[in-house]
Scaffold this motif. Sequence first.
Motif, PDB file in Angstrom:
ATOM      1  N   GLY A 144       0.805  -1.215   0.000  1.00  0.00           N
ATOM      2  CA  GLY A 144       0.000   0.000   0.000  1.00  0.00           C
ATOM      3  C   GLY A 144       0.838   1.266   0.000  1.00  0.00           C
ATOM      4  O   GLY A 144       0.314   2.370   0.162  1.00  0.00           O
ATOM      5  N   ARG A 145       2.160   1.113  -0.174  1.00  0.00           N
ATOM      6  CA  ARG A 145       3.022   2.293  -0.260  1.00  0.00           C
ATOM      7  C   ARG A 145       2.716   3.051  -1.550  1.00  0.00           C
ATOM      8  O   ARG A 145       2.371   2.445  -2.565  1.00  0.00           O
ATOM      9  CB  ARG A 145       4.503   1.884  -0.286  1.00  0.00           C
ATOM     10  CG  ARG A 145       4.976   1.125   0.926  1.00  0.00           C
ATOM     11  CD  ARG A 145       6.358   0.509   0.688  1.00  0.00           C
ATOM     12  NE  ARG A 145       6.705  -0.411   1.764  1.00  0.00           N
ATOM     13  CZ  ARG A 145       6.260  -1.665   1.830  1.00  0.00           C
ATOM     14  NH1 ARG A 145       5.484  -2.140   0.869  1.00  0.00           N
ATOM     15  NH2 ARG A 145       6.604  -2.435   2.832  1.00  0.00           N
ATOM     16  N   ARG A 146       2.903   4.341  -1.498  1.00  0.00           N
ATOM     17  CA  ARG A 146       2.819   5.151  -2.710  1.00  0.00           C
ATOM     18  C   ARG A 146       4.196   5.756  -2.991  1.00  0.00           C
ATOM     19  O   ARG A 146       5.080   5.723  -2.137  1.00  0.00           O
ATOM     20  CB  ARG A 146       1.725   6.212  -2.560  1.00  0.00           C
ATOM     21  CG  ARG A 146       0.330   5.586  -2.635  1.00  0.00           C
ATOM     22  CD  ARG A 146      -0.754   6.516  -2.180  1.00  0.00           C
ATOM     23  NE  ARG A 146      -0.906   7.682  -3.044  1.00  0.00           N
ATOM     24  CZ  ARG A 146      -1.634   7.702  -4.173  1.00  0.00           C
ATOM     25  NH1 ARG A 146      -2.248   6.606  -4.582  1.00  0.00           N
ATOM     26  NH2 ARG A 146      -1.738   8.817  -4.884  1.00  0.00           N
ATOM     27  N   ASP A 147       4.355   6.255  -4.186  1.00  0.00           N
ATOM     28  CA  ASP A 147       5.670   6.714  -4.634  1.00  0.00           C
ATOM     29  C   ASP A 147       5.886   8.196  -4.363  1.00  0.00           C
ATOM     30  O   ASP A 147       4.988   9.011  -4.553  1.00  0.00           O
ATOM     31  CB  ASP A 147       5.824   6.460  -6.133  1.00  0.00           C
ATOM     32  CG  ASP A 147       5.760   4.986  -6.488  1.00  0.00           C
ATOM     33  OD1 ASP A 147       6.316   4.179  -5.717  1.00  0.00           O
ATOM     34  OD2 ASP A 147       5.159   4.648  -7.530  1.00  0.00           O
ATOM     35  N   SER A 148       7.108   8.501  -3.952  1.00  0.00           N
ATOM     36  CA  SER A 148       7.487   9.890  -3.735  1.00  0.00           C
ATOM     37  C   SER A 148       7.614  10.616  -5.073  1.00  0.00           C
ATOM     38  O   SER A 148       7.991  10.029  -6.085  1.00  0.00           O
ATOM     39  CB  SER A 148       8.825   9.939  -2.999  1.00  0.00           C
ATOM     40  OG  SER A 148       9.324  11.251  -2.944  1.00  0.00           O
ATOM     41  N   LYS A 149       7.327  11.903  -5.056  1.00  0.00           N
ATOM     42  CA  LYS A 149       7.519  12.738  -6.231  1.00  0.00           C
ATOM     43  C   LYS A 149       8.889  13.409  -6.207  1.00  0.00           C
ATOM     44  O   LYS A 149       9.261  14.107  -7.154  1.00  0.00           O
ATOM     45  CB  LYS A 149       6.424  13.809  -6.293  1.00  0.00           C
ATOM     46  CG  LYS A 149       5.010  13.242  -6.373  1.00  0.00           C
ATOM     47  CD  LYS A 149       3.973  14.362  -6.347  1.00  0.00           C
ATOM     48  CE  LYS A 149       2.553  13.817  -6.327  1.00  0.00           C
ATOM     49  NZ  LYS A 149       1.542  14.912  -6.286  1.00  0.00           N
ATOM     50  N   GLY A 303      -2.387   6.455   1.363  1.00  0.00           N
ATOM     51  CA  GLY A 303      -3.591   7.249   1.161  1.00  0.00           C
ATOM     52  C   GLY A 303      -3.471   8.185  -0.018  1.00  0.00           C
ATOM     53  O   GLY A 303      -3.232   7.751  -1.147  1.00  0.00           O
ATOM     54  N   SER A 304      -3.615   9.469   0.243  1.00  0.00           N
ATOM     55  CA  SER A 304      -3.542  10.468  -0.831  1.00  0.00           C
ATOM     56  C   SER A 304      -2.146  11.077  -0.970  1.00  0.00           C
ATOM     57  O   SER A 304      -1.917  11.941  -1.810  1.00  0.00           O
ATOM     58  CB  SER A 304      -4.562  11.587  -0.579  1.00  0.00           C
ATOM     59  OG  SER A 304      -4.302  12.219   0.668  1.00  0.00           O
ATOM     60  N   SER A 305      -1.197  10.635  -0.158  1.00  0.00           N
ATOM     61  CA  SER A 305       0.183  11.142  -0.245  1.00  0.00           C
ATOM     62  C   SER A 305       0.889  10.513  -1.440  1.00  0.00           C
ATOM     63  O   SER A 305       0.617   9.375  -1.813  1.00  0.00           O
ATOM     64  CB  SER A 305       0.947  10.821   1.036  1.00  0.00           C
ATOM     65  OG  SER A 305       0.341  11.423   2.157  1.00  0.00           O
ATOM     66  N   GLY A 306       1.815  11.241  -2.034  1.00  0.00           N
ATOM     67  CA  GLY A 306       2.585  10.695  -3.143  1.00  0.00           C
ATOM     68  C   GLY A 306       1.707  10.351  -4.327  1.00  0.00           C
ATOM     69  O   GLY A 306       0.653  10.953  -4.544  1.00  0.00           O
ATOM     70  N   GLU A 307       2.136   9.367  -5.087  1.00  0.00           N
ATOM     71  CA  GLU A 307       1.422   8.958  -6.301  1.00  0.00           C
ATOM     72  C   GLU A 307       1.812   7.529  -6.652  1.00  0.00           C
ATOM     73  O   GLU A 307       2.695   6.940  -6.011  1.00  0.00           O
ATOM     74  CB  GLU A 307       1.792   9.892  -7.457  1.00  0.00           C
ATOM     75  CG  GLU A 307       3.271   9.833  -7.838  1.00  0.00           C
ATOM     76  CD  GLU A 307       3.657  10.839  -8.921  1.00  0.00           C
ATOM     77  OE1 GLU A 307       2.823  11.704  -9.252  1.00  0.00           O
ATOM     78  OE2 GLU A 307       4.798  10.756  -9.434  1.00  0.00           O
ATOM     79  N   VAL A 308       1.166   6.962  -7.644  1.00  0.00           N
ATOM     80  CA  VAL A 308       1.589   5.696  -8.226  1.00  0.00           C
ATOM     81  C   VAL A 308       2.218   6.034  -9.572  1.00  0.00           C
ATOM     82  O   VAL A 308       1.514   6.400 -10.520  1.00  0.00           O
ATOM     83  CB  VAL A 308       0.414   4.714  -8.405  1.00  0.00           C
ATOM     84  CG1 VAL A 308       0.883   3.447  -9.135  1.00  0.00           C
ATOM     85  CG2 VAL A 308      -0.176   4.337  -7.055  1.00  0.00           C
TER      86      VAL A 308
END
Length: 316
Positions: A144-149, A303-308
């Motif tokens: 469920g991790r999202r990617d840093s920008k 959640g809504s942090s970062g992106e895929v």
Amino acid sequence: MRTSSFIACIALVVLCSTLANAQLSSTFYDTTCPKALSTVKAAVKAAVANEKRMGASLLRLHFHDCFVNGCDGSILLDDSSSLTGEKTARPNANSVRGFDVVDTIKSNVEAVCSGVVSCADIVAIAARDSVVELGGPSWTVQLGRRDSKTASLSGANNNIPAPTSSLSALISSFSNQGLSTKDMIALSGAHTIGQARCTNFRTHIYNETNINSAYATSVKANCPSAGGDNNLSPLDVQTPTAFDNKYYANLQSQKGLLHSDQELFNGGSADSQVTTYSNNQNTFFSDFAAAMVNMGNINPLTGSSGEVRKNCRKPN
């Protein structure tokens, strides 16, 4: 009223803490991308079959990612006109590898479910599957991790422990990431696979005394006192491509390749845990698996942090 308000505040803090700890889930992709894990596994299996060293490289990617602002895929970002990545940092330059394999995995996963699985999760899954492919333990990867920008060159330079680190520096470096000394010693066992560059162990084999002299002589054959900085030697002289507990037995024989390796068995507080792992591979495997889960939980974006990211090398 004040008492009830205080209790309500405490309850809210506890709830928020619980939610924070529950942000990742082993079933995160079960409905949105049920083929995600099997797709990653197949690609890792092929990559390791092609080059066994790649297993160690993919495991190391996860470690070097998580120690810089959390497990957010930031290590995968290329430099651009608007972003300075982490690939040119001292611990990573001419050293961290496996980016092409991650690209392949990402492409394969995108083919079965586009825009769903993050690069950060791919790195975490690939690390586990690499260890399994080389004979090591498995564990349930929390997802469920999202990617840093963004990325942090300074974070990579400052947070990743150097091969010259003392035991106290290692303990402090891992503690800064919320990892215990026990985690640190177990995670160091990742050096049962992989190789290191001459520049990272030259001082240890030529100038230090806490090393087996015959072993030092054998390593010097491929690491001259000057030049040959990128020449490679296995971190585990006994079984360099098998994930086992021989790394710890090597330390007991003063055959740690890096200064930081041998610090774990040098008359200090880590000696007893090294002895335990040397004597009992099952205990090492169990502790390593638990420590990998702990490491994978370092400050994930959720959640809504970062992106895929669509492309692991650049923000969307």
